[in-house]
Motif scaffolding. Sequence first.
Motif, PDB file in Angstrom:
ATOM      1  N   SER A   1       7.985  -3.740 -31.495  1.00  7.72           N
ATOM      2  CA  SER A   1       7.918  -4.627 -32.518  1.00  7.72           C
ATOM      3  C   SER A   1       7.234  -6.079 -31.811  1.00  7.72           C
TER       4      SER A   1
ATOM      5  N   MET B   1       9.120 -11.115 -35.203  1.00  3.73           N
ATOM      6  CA  MET B   1      10.373 -10.991 -35.438  1.00  3.73           C
ATOM      7  C   MET B   1      11.362 -12.151 -35.481  1.00  3.73           C
TER       8      MET B   1
ATOM      9  N   LEU C   1       6.899  -5.464 -37.311  1.00  2.00           N
ATOM     10  CA  LEU C   1       6.920  -4.064 -36.872  1.00  2.00           C
ATOM     11  C   LEU C   1       5.622  -3.667 -36.581  1.00  2.00           C
TER      12      LEU C   1
ATOM     13  N   THR D   1       9.179   3.571 -39.556  1.00  2.00           N
ATOM     14  CA  THR D   1       8.970   2.467 -39.771  1.00  2.00           C
ATOM     15  C   THR D   1       9.690   1.529 -40.992  1.00  2.00           C
TER      16      THR D   1
END
Length: 332
Positions: free
Chosen positions: A45, A50, A243, A296
């Motif tokens: 990721s 994130m 992701l 995912t």
Amino acid sequence: MRLLSETSKSGMNKRLISIAVSVAILLIIYSKIDIQHLLEVFQKSDPLWMTVSLGMVIPITLFTSWRLQQLMPKDTHLDFIEANRLILGASVLNMVLPSKMGDIAKAYFMKDRGHLSGSLALSLVIFEKACDMLSLLLWCVFGLFIYSPKDSFFWVMTLAVAAGLILGLLLLGSRQFAAVFFVNAIKIAPKKIKKKLSSAQTAWEEMHSYFWSDRQQLLKISLTSIFIWFLHLLQIWLFMVALRAWVPFWVNFALSPLAILAGLLPLTFAGVGTRDGALVFLYAISPSPPYFGEATAAALGLLCTSRYFLPAIIGLPFLSQMMGAAKKMRNQ
């Protein structure tokens, strides 16, 4: 007191059952997913996105707190910091108490601090939750109408969500319709729910009187709620970006609300399990071709769960205050 104690035990038993159901659903989901692949999804990721996506919890909380301030009557005052405490404290209680009792405790806390009467405090919380639900349904209807191609499942979902939105708007916009709705609902409801519906009807009527007396405030709260839910859905889309799973932004308006609605079903703990399963189905199974793999989608489910746990963790310092309000509310 004995009745209250029995009610508390019943609520705790329901919470334990919901946790068991969540665990069972997660076990089924993860039994079909390569855990190593799931870990690799997180390892690959994007760290920056994130951080940004998880950090969206902050502006969402701040805007929600500002909305709570705007809900207050003009002759009362609620500090922005205290509004944040109430929002975060309610998030904690909603994780540990059944039936969203954290929001009810929030209403009692506002009454206990002398901000407004108990019935009006409950009315504000009901209106706040109604705005949240209608805003979510509005974005979902918008997304589903432009989503294509639609099979029979998505056409059914479009009609069902649109019907829910229309019902909610009628309840919020028409006092006569709301009165007829509650009268008939009370007639057919089981005995245990009749009293709750009667209290909700009283609070709903007071809410109508309060908010429709100031159309400008009503418009401001409604637009703010729609914007807050835009931020919620933006956060979920940013999870996908983090992701490294690309999904068109407009598709997110259709599918993510459906997953959130699945999580609101009173079956599991904080929507864990039902929401995860819905995300796997909507993004990794149902579309042809799928937007991304099941691992995912499972990772996305974990990140969506963090949307509820992070505010609860941040709100832990305010837990004692909110628990005090919850205990007083239960003892009355």
